[in-house]
Design a protein around this motif. Structure first.
Motif, short mmCIF file in Angstrom:
data_model
loop_
_atom_site.label_atom_id
_atom_site.label_comp_id
_atom_site.label_asym_id
_atom_site.label_seq_id
_atom_site.Cartn_x
_atom_site.Cartn_y
_atom_site.Cartn_z
N ALA A 238 -27.80 -19.89 -79.84
CA ALA A 238 -26.77 -18.72 -79.30
C ALA A 238 -27.91 -17.81 -78.44
O ALA A 238 -27.71 -17.58 -77.36
N LEU A 239 -28.89 -17.32 -79.28
CA LEU A 239 -29.58 -16.13 -78.56
C LEU A 239 -30.27 -16.73 -77.19
O LEU A 239 -30.16 -15.90 -76.35
N MET A 240 -30.94 -18.19 -77.46
CA MET A 240 -31.59 -18.40 -76.00
C MET A 240 -30.39 -18.56 -74.83
O MET A 240 -30.72 -18.55 -73.69
N LEU A 241 -29.40 -19.22 -75.24
CA LEU A 241 -28.19 -19.50 -74.44
C LEU A 241 -27.82 -18.19 -73.70
O LEU A 241 -27.40 -18.12 -72.53
N TYR A 274 -20.31 -18.90 -73.04
CA TYR A 274 -19.27 -19.16 -74.10
C TYR A 274 -19.72 -20.00 -75.10
O TYR A 274 -19.50 -20.22 -76.21
N GLU A 275 -20.98 -21.09 -74.68
CA GLU A 275 -21.41 -21.91 -75.56
C GLU A 275 -22.29 -21.05 -76.80
O GLU A 275 -22.19 -21.12 -78.05
N GLN A 295 -30.33 -10.92 -83.43
CA GLN A 295 -30.70 -10.89 -81.82
C GLN A 295 -29.68 -11.53 -81.26
O GLN A 295 -29.24 -10.88 -80.15
N ALA A 296 -29.12 -12.64 -81.45
CA ALA A 296 -28.03 -13.38 -80.93
C ALA A 296 -26.74 -12.30 -80.90
O ALA A 296 -26.05 -12.08 -79.59
#
Lengths: 427, 123
Positions: A238-241, A274-275, A295-296
């Motif tokens: 999630a964080l990276m997306l 959204y993802e 962080q996310a």
């Protein structure tokens, strides 16, 4: 069906699973890699004619294994074997092998392969290079380009990393639960390193370097498919997306850095947001918070704000405070200072970061943030000093240019008077 | 009759597509979709997020069990679906063959629909 791009994608998609199984079989990274290479060459010859196999990974494992065994035999006997011998009767064995690939053994295979690349004995740069070479299948030249070093230097770095891994002798029996959890955590950290290599690249960076972000997201999804109920892996993905969703807005047409507040939010990638939000929702259900999830969650608050002024800084401040407790680090406190400056003003933020000066003396962002806060408070002279230090520590031309723009504004704005002293407040 | 066309593919592979490859496949699929839309036969179309974003509620226990991930662990994953009005199964297979040429690999499951609520979502 004979679209080469499609075959490339099939090989890339099956790569981790195939090399992981070959590594278990041969217990040697080089042999596993060569076996996969040979199988890929045969796939490029065979698949366009016969059509793709139902299970590309199983096909590659079987063909790679047979090819490597044959090669070993040939070296022993000094006599050639029929070249495509192994390709006959593939149909039956393929499905039997595919069945065996399911379940825990296959999961531990891939985890072992990923973990091999982030062995604690390897420095971070070697971990990333090895993972990109072995797991992602990037060429040495591509990785060299991403790291802005020569091919020869990268070749040497990867060879050294492989030698160290070979000496370390990773255990091949199935790991116990604590061992497995430790491996997953190490792999997650390595994946985030790959991401940050790409994310910190900035404007001067080449495409190859930026592609590392996409590759890290792909690896995180792979890890998450193996461990679908791990909230921290959901948090990492999630964080990276959520961060990557802002890519198109982070730099302007001239390659200059655009700060979060000034970004054109219509350029943010909605699908990735959204993802990321969906994965964070799933993670929070587990009520087992961790640094990636926190962080996310911070990134999610930015993503949810339609305009900068809609940002929930109160919640972001709270989340950074949580992160400080989980993972005490001066960099986390520095990030928290930005939220504090929005909530309680620049002076409060400055007081928060002044004690970090010693530990972050060599950190570009510390001097950049400090300069901006000093500027807000009207301490032009001290701000200039901080910006000059930041420029000297900039990691990319875009970072340097961003600070240079601050200095130029300082020079141009007659209203900014030289600082009267450290305690002087902005009116 | 309305048919659901369920799109299965290997997720590992689709995730390995570059942006350019993905765009190219979508453009080829759009050609088939446009023709169906113009003929007034194309219903809702959805591309699903990766299975890692899925959550499954197992209702064979009481209370139902919430599990992370897709319903079935399979070689190919359900990645999207179409709702299309076809005159017959042959008609359906003809169009699905065109979709397959635009996006090879994996499988399309053609399944007649027995109950259909048109969307109430804003466009």
């Amino acid at each position: 069906m004979n679209d080469p791009a499609w075959i490339e994608a099939a090989l890339t998609g099956a790569r981790a699973q195939a090399i992981a199984a070959l590594l278990r079989y041969f217990r040697n990274l080089d042999t596993a890699e060569e076996a996969f290479q040979e199988a890929s060459l045969r796939a490029l010859r065979t698949w366009p004619l016969k059509g793709p196999p139902r299970d590309p990974a199983a096909w590659l494992i079987l063909v790679g294994r047979n090819a490597a065994v044959d090669a070993a035999r040939r070296r022993k006997r000094h006599e050639p074997l029929p070249a495509d011998d192994v390709l006959s009767d593939l149909e039956d064995t393929e499905s039997a092998l595919a069945d065996r690939l399911d379940g825990e053994a296959y999961r531990d295979d891939i985890l072992r392969l990923l973990f091999t690349c982030c062995h604690p004995g390897l420095p971070a740069t070697q971990q990333v290079a090895l993972a990109l070479r072995i797991v992602s299948g990037l060429s040495v030249a591509q990785i060299a380009r991403a790291f802005l070093v020569s091919d020869a230097a990268m070749e040497q770095r990867i060879t050294r990393a492989k030698a160290r891994v070979a000496r370390a002798a990773i255990a091949f029996e199935a790991p116990g639960a604590p061992e497995r959890a430790a491996r997953v955590a190490a792999v997650a950290a390595m994946i985030y390193l790959v991401f940050n290599e790409g994310y910190s690249a900035g404007g001067g960076a080449n495409d190859m370097r930026r592609q590392l972000c996409g590759e890290a997201i792909r690896l995180a999804r792979l890890l998450l498919r193996l461990f679908p109920a791990e909230p921290e892996i959901m948090g990492l993905a999630a964080l990276m997306l959520l961060q990557h969703a802002r890519s198109a807005a982070r730099l302007d047409a001239g390659g200059q850095i655009v700060l979060l507040d000034a970004q054109d939010r219509t350029l943010w990638n909605r699908a990735e947001i959204y993802e990321g939000l969906a994965l964070l929702d799933k993670a929070l259900r587990h009520a087992r918070p961790g640094p990636y999830q926190v962080q996310a969650a911070i990134a999610a608050l930015h993503a949810r704000a339609a305009r900068p002024e809609d940002t929930d800084w109160q919640e972001i401040d709270f989340l950074y405070a949580t992160l400080e407790r989980m993972q005490p680090s001066p960099v986390v406190s520095l990030n928290r200072a930005v939220a504090v400056s929005k909530l309680r003003g620049a002076q409060a933020a400055l007081e928060l970061i002044e004690p970090l000066g010693e530990r972050l003396a060599g950190y570009f962002h510390f001097h950049g943030v400090r300069g901006a806060l000093l500027l807000q408070l009207g301490h032009a002279g001290q701000a200039r000093e901080a910006f000059n230090r930041a420029i000297a520590l900039a990691n990319s031309p875009a970072e340097a240019a961003h600070i240079r723009a601050h200095l130029d504004r300082l020079d141009a704005d007659p209203n900014v008077r030289p600082a009267g002293g450290p305690n002087r407040r902005a009116s | 009759m309305l048919y659901a066309v369920l799109c299965y593919h290997r997720e590992d592979e689709v995730c390995a597509w570059s942006k350019a490859e993905d765009d190219a496949v979508m453009a080829k699929l759009a050609v088939v979709q446009d023709r169906l839309a113009k003929a007034g036969r194309l219903g809702p179309v959805a591309r699903l997020m990766p299975t890692t974003a899925a959550t499954t509620l197992r209702k064979d226990s009481d209370p139902p069990l919430v599990i992370d991930g897709p319903f079935a662990e399979t070689k190919e994953q359900l990645l999207g679906f179409y709702v299309i009005d076809f005159a017959s199964l042959e008609d359906a297979l003809g169009t699905v063959r065109e979709l397959a040429r635009a996006n090879p690999g994996g499988a399309y499951e053609v399944r007649p629909i027995s109950l259909f609520h048109p969307s109430h979502l804003p466009a």
